[in-house]
Write a protein that holds these residues in place. Sequence first.
Motif, PDB file in Angstrom:
ATOM      1  N   GLY D  17     -10.823  -5.291  -5.027  1.00 20.37           N
ATOM      2  CA  GLY D  17     -10.255  -4.296  -4.752  1.00 20.37           C
ATOM      3  C   GLY D  17     -10.690  -2.793  -5.704  1.00 20.37           C
ATOM      4  N   ALA D  18      -9.613  -2.476  -6.437  1.00 23.61           N
ATOM      5  CA  ALA D  18      -9.684  -1.285  -7.280  1.00 23.61           C
ATOM      6  C   ALA D  18      -9.425  -1.614  -8.636  1.00 23.61           C
ATOM      7  CB  ALA D  18      -9.149  -0.193  -6.806  1.00 23.61           C
ATOM      8  N   HIS D  19      -9.867  -0.960  -9.545  1.00 23.74           N
ATOM      9  CA  HIS D  19      -9.548  -1.088 -10.975  1.00 23.74           C
ATOM     10  C   HIS D  19      -8.000  -1.015 -11.020  1.00 23.74           C
ATOM     11  CE1 HIS D  19      -8.727  -0.176 -15.204  1.00 23.74           C
ATOM     12  NE2 HIS D  19      -9.862  -0.984 -15.358  1.00 23.74           N
ATOM     13  N   SER D  20      -7.334  -1.744 -11.937  1.00 23.54           N
ATOM     14  CA  SER D  20      -5.807  -1.642 -11.860  1.00 23.54           C
ATOM     15  C   SER D  20      -5.162  -0.320 -12.171  1.00 23.54           C
ATOM     16  CB  SER D  20      -5.313  -2.773 -13.092  1.00 23.54           C
ATOM     17  OG  SER D  20      -5.895  -2.316 -14.278  1.00 23.54           O
ATOM     18  N   ARG D  21      -5.930   0.684 -12.863  1.00 22.49           N
ATOM     19  CA  ARG D  21      -5.323   1.884 -13.002  1.00 22.49           C
ATOM     20  C   ARG D  21      -5.261   2.737 -11.807  1.00 22.49           C
ATOM     21  NH1 ARG D  21      -8.416   4.734 -17.828  1.00 22.49           N
ATOM     22  NH2 ARG D  21      -8.021   6.470 -16.831  1.00 22.49           N
ATOM     23  N   ILE D  22      -6.425   2.577 -10.993  1.00 21.48           N
ATOM     24  CA  ILE D  22      -6.444   3.037  -9.512  1.00 21.48           C
ATOM     25  C   ILE D  22      -5.054   2.540  -8.612  1.00 21.48           C
ATOM     26  CG2 ILE D  22      -7.561   3.002  -7.288  1.00 21.48           C
ATOM     27  CD1 ILE D  22      -9.413   4.621  -9.315  1.00 21.48           C
ATOM     28  N   ILE D  23      -4.754   1.712  -8.876  1.00 19.70           N
ATOM     29  CA  ILE D  23      -3.761   1.004  -7.927  1.00 19.70           C
ATOM     30  C   ILE D  23      -2.439   1.544  -8.495  1.00 19.70           C
ATOM     31  CG2 ILE D  23      -2.366  -0.908  -7.004  1.00 19.70           C
ATOM     32  CD1 ILE D  23      -5.086  -1.099  -6.010  1.00 19.70           C
ATOM     33  N   GLU D  24      -2.307   1.611  -9.844  1.00 17.22           N
ATOM     34  CA  GLU D  24      -1.038   2.141 -10.482  1.00 17.22           C
ATOM     35  C   GLU D  24      -1.129   3.750 -10.096  1.00 17.22           C
ATOM     36  OE1 GLU D  24      -1.849   1.310 -14.587  1.00 17.22           O
ATOM     37  OE2 GLU D  24      -1.898  -0.859 -14.059  1.00 17.22           O
TER      38      GLU D  24
END
Lengths: 347, 347, 347, 347
Positions: D17-24
């Motif tokens: 998926g995406a880097h965790s900062r993106i999801i956040e």
Amino acid sequence: MLDCENMYSFYNDYSEGAHSRIIEALQRCNDSQETGYGEDAFSLEAASILKTTMGNVDVDVHLVSAGTQANLIAFTCMLRPHESVIAASTGHIAVHEAGAVEATGHRINTVAVIDGKLTPSDVQNVVDQHHDEHMVKPRAVFISQATELGTIYSKAELEALSDVCKNNDLYLYIDGARLGSALMSSESDVALADIARFADMFYIGGTKNGALLGEAMVITNPILKKEFRYFLKQRGALLAKGRVLGMQFVELFRDDLYFDLAKHANAMAEKLVGGLTALGYAFATRSTTNQIFPILPNAVIETLKIDYGFYIWSPAADEHSTIRLVTSWATKETAVDAFLSDLKRCS
Amino acid sequence: MLDCENMYSFYNDYSEGAHSRIIEALQRCNDSQETGYGEDAFSLEAASILKTTMGNVDVDVHLVSAGTQANLIAFTCMLRPHESVIAASTGHIAVHEAGAVEATGHRINTVAVIDGKLTPSDVQNVVDQHHDEHMVKPRAVFISQATELGTIYSKAELEALSDVCKNNDLYLYIDGARLGSALMSSESDVALADIARFADMFYIGGTKNGALLGEAMVITNPILKKEFRYFLKQRGALLAKGRVLGMQFVELFRDDLYFDLAKHANAMAEKLVGGLTALGYAFATRSTTNQIFPILPNAVIETLKIDYGFYIWSPAADEHSTIRLVTSWATKETAVDAFLSDLKRCS
Amino acid sequence: MLDCENMYSFYNDYSEGAHSRIIEALQRCNDSQETGYGEDAFSLEAASILKTTMGNVDVDVHLVSAGTQANLIAFTCMLRPHESVIAASTGHIAVHEAGAVEATGHRINTVAVIDGKLTPSDVQNVVDQHHDEHMVKPRAVFISQATELGTIYSKAELEALSDVCKNNDLYLYIDGARLGSALMSSESDVALADIARFADMFYIGGTKNGALLGEAMVITNPILKKEFRYFLKQRGALLAKGRVLGMQFVELFRDDLYFDLAKHANAMAEKLVGGLTALGYAFATRSTTNQIFPILPNAVIETLKIDYGFYIWSPAADEHSTIRLVTSWATKETAVDAFLSDLKRCS
Amino acid sequence: MLDCENMYSFYNDYSEGAHSRIIEALQRCNDSQETGYGEDAFSLEAASILKTTMGNVDVDVHLVSAGTQANLIAFTCMLRPHESVIAASTGHIAVHEAGAVEATGHRINTVAVIDGKLTPSDVQNVVDQHHDEHMVKPRAVFISQATELGTIYSKAELEALSDVCKNNDLYLYIDGARLGSALMSSESDVALADIARFADMFYIGGTKNGALLGEAMVITNPILKKEFRYFLKQRGALLAKGRVLGMQFVELFRDDLYFDLAKHANAMAEKLVGGLTALGYAFATRSTTNQIFPILPNAVIETLKIDYGFYIWSPAADEHSTIRLVTSWATKETAVDAFLSDLKRCS
């Protein structure tokens, strides 16, 4: 009744071959070796003569085979992918070209009209309704002179259309499939030079005024001239023997042949209008060109259909229909006389 | 030296007008009133004669103005948006049609070839390299008979190409701009009936073999016949006076005129080949059709250029170049003789 | 007045991000390694759930990013080059997609309508007016459920449209950007299964009903399923991380979330309609979905504009205008209450 | 062997998926009401940050969903109908976009290359071969940085390409699907500002470097900026919730996240290269980016295939094959270690 074994056709203005001078020209010049693809001596001479005729040497002239071909190439050249062209709902590109313009990727914004003519306010309205990038962006206006309904634009009307185009950054394109007839109309105050002045691009129709085939595209706007031969080639419009087109336009325009042929077509239509009017018939549109649209009783139409060919255009009230009668450079006056005499008999 | 004031052109096979019988036919049939847009009596008769000539009445015939037009319409009809056509890198659609096929939305998968001819394994390789929806899907094969380099496919070669096409669900299309010359080649074992048997669609070139303009598209695959006239109209290929095309094909095929003209073109090329060979010159490709590609010293070429027109095709080793000489139905034997005699003098 | 520093937007149904469950799903499944381009486990599961939900396992499901993308790909697939699609003049493809359909080469035949809905006789009329190869050939019908004016088709109306399509060899396509709201309308007698039964292709809108982005295209007609992923790829619609779309549709349809969100949007619109009606205001169209078109005095509109965002749709008589209010899954009831209370105060 | 139940994928850089900062970030900003279609606060902020990052405020930034979408829109904007784009035969548009560019009407002139890189003389040769209107007119050059074979252009090489473009009136377009990895390559002397200086248009790839989806198109040439949002809309690229793209690029570029993620991907690839080299294996191309192409014995490949996912790129001599290993921002160092250890065991 007309003295011939078959019916006489008023279906259209492309039933016969070419004027005899055209055929003679083809024969006369047949043997010379020429450069191909529109760079032959005849095509160059045709361009030169046309420039002189329209009093403007600062235009580009390209000869193509047919009107739909001319129109689709014109808009391929004028429009970026998101741009559209405004036309009357009766316009040739909007009805009778099998989606040729859309096949090059562009929308036609159609405006419902009664007499085939677009007005400046029609144009302005369409422009005003298209205000952001979720919509197409109108960039050109298509009109026909004469229109598909036989009507013509006056010089003042063309000037007003040209003005609304300039004010809105729109190109003005004129389909001249029947330009000869329009210019020679008894009511016309428009000269070929005016067409060249108002239009950014237009074409002078040969097919419907004496040629075997051929339309002369004229580009007056310098921006549109660039690399135009690529557009012609890409759409299959560069004839290897471009001489065929060149010779015909030389012959049509080296003297007044083109205009004389149009005058004849108009005179034949005028005679029909006169005869029909004398018999009390009305018309769907006011035409002084080579297409007329009388309204006749269906019974009369049935009788006329035996000896004459023509299209039934649309139903009208009280068991009447509008028919279309088309005359041309080749229309025989004897046929017109016979038609009117037969009409009188069955009216 | 040739006795004429200008240079004699071996540039191509469309320098002159039409064979005299074509001009006469146009004149003879000029006055009849005909239905427009390819439904005239002449076009219907031409279709009928062509069907008889190819021994297959179960085909559709449509007459168009030019080869690029024929080709672009063919692939517009054959290909869905994600489908592509395989062609030799020298193929006309791949080089000399200004991107006409791509302008209709389709990729051409080109294969580098030496002699202008595509092989079954060329085709199979391209198919094998395209295996999922991230790639285009090859759906048609384009070949020319004769090729752009004067070479021809034998019957066995055509059959093998037809087989690889059938095995891979590909349409086979044959560009017959110079089909007459190919069929009349001294080495050809292919008849028109074979072309109609192997190709799903092809065209018989008129422009380069005696006509003023005109190519006869032939559709043999029933799937491709449906609504084909829409495609013609949409691309601007339906001439109002389709009679012009019909008359010419009637005249070319009502007896053996078409084949006789091609024979003459080939005979003239053969004479040039003979003369060149006798003088010790080699050729870039082995051609028995009306285009030949001799390799000459640059100094000789310079001298010949004074009196003869021809293209310098490509540079060769040791101060030599390959030139292209094209003969046609109209090539004068005196010009061939003069060329060879001048060549001998300056060799 | 609404207790917030900025205005509250009733502009549209895509102002907020996604429903919290969607965001959670993205987070929860973020780490798994998946196959790309729509063949990931989530996209496959979404397709499976959607098939179950519509009670038809014999359909193909493809997830794309946006409605215009879905529509343009649909018609690229359905139409051969000369074919056109019939739509209401208010249809999204006819107004708000920047000529996306024409850019793929096809005409839209528009029909003027009042309430955004196309009738069977509208369709039949367009078909009847297109009878030969000089015209485009209508091959598909585009409708929106709900329409761009908030109205919906009943089951009987959809069936009648489906019948006229079948009788005329037309595909029926349904734009379901607001399908949730339409299905959940208090007046709707249409189920998702009915949509799948009547349409040859349609899409279920995610973007306007709780998703970050994503529309689920559903193909029911087997002819249209073939090689559809090529069409997606060619138009840039295959996301490398198709999982993003898959996860969202799994979350929306694994229980009734999708339908619950639409119900909320409708309830909010209904509350607005009730309040407006109670204050004596009329509406331009009768809508039971999430777009309503009340007619308000211009002075009232000016006042409301201070605290609420909405589009002024069109001028109406007597210093009134029609405005558009859109609710969504995210609309706060407190905002609706505040709007009605403010309206009451300034009415 | 890697401690996980499934195989570990080195197939590509878009498996997770995406880097965790993106999801956040998506979660954090979910509730705000935003303007649609790319005019939201996040998209505007992303554009602003990107301009600062590349040290050029005089560019236009547009966020789109996917690379193929970016590329097809770029050439739709850059090319007039008869114009073409030059690309390496391995270029993404030439192989893996299902004919997306041709579907907009344009030819790709491909040049056979070994290492995925186009040279100035490649470009000049294509230009020189296209000299008249029977051919397409090259107008743009497509390169990828990094290329599809993992190689990169140096600053001097980019400058030389830019020069040959300027000299021949060609636009230079850079596909930056893997731009992060290229810029962070240990051998790179190119900065983002250089890309913006040499390219007329390019895109910064998000999907393959940490984003869920999204590519940032950058237009540096003023001529190409005009009305670009129309192109986006017409091709279905304007997302209603453009915020989704905006938020991600804000997060990637508000500090050095984008570059840090690329560094990680490169470091993982470098570790693989080191391990493979130590074991004596060679590579098909010299890559310092996140795609490497080692040549392994087929037997070894078979064994590795049990626990690791990767593509077999092409057969090599002596029972060897080239494989492609791709690392990304998400690649686990433990997986790299496990791969090398397993490789050592079976070598």
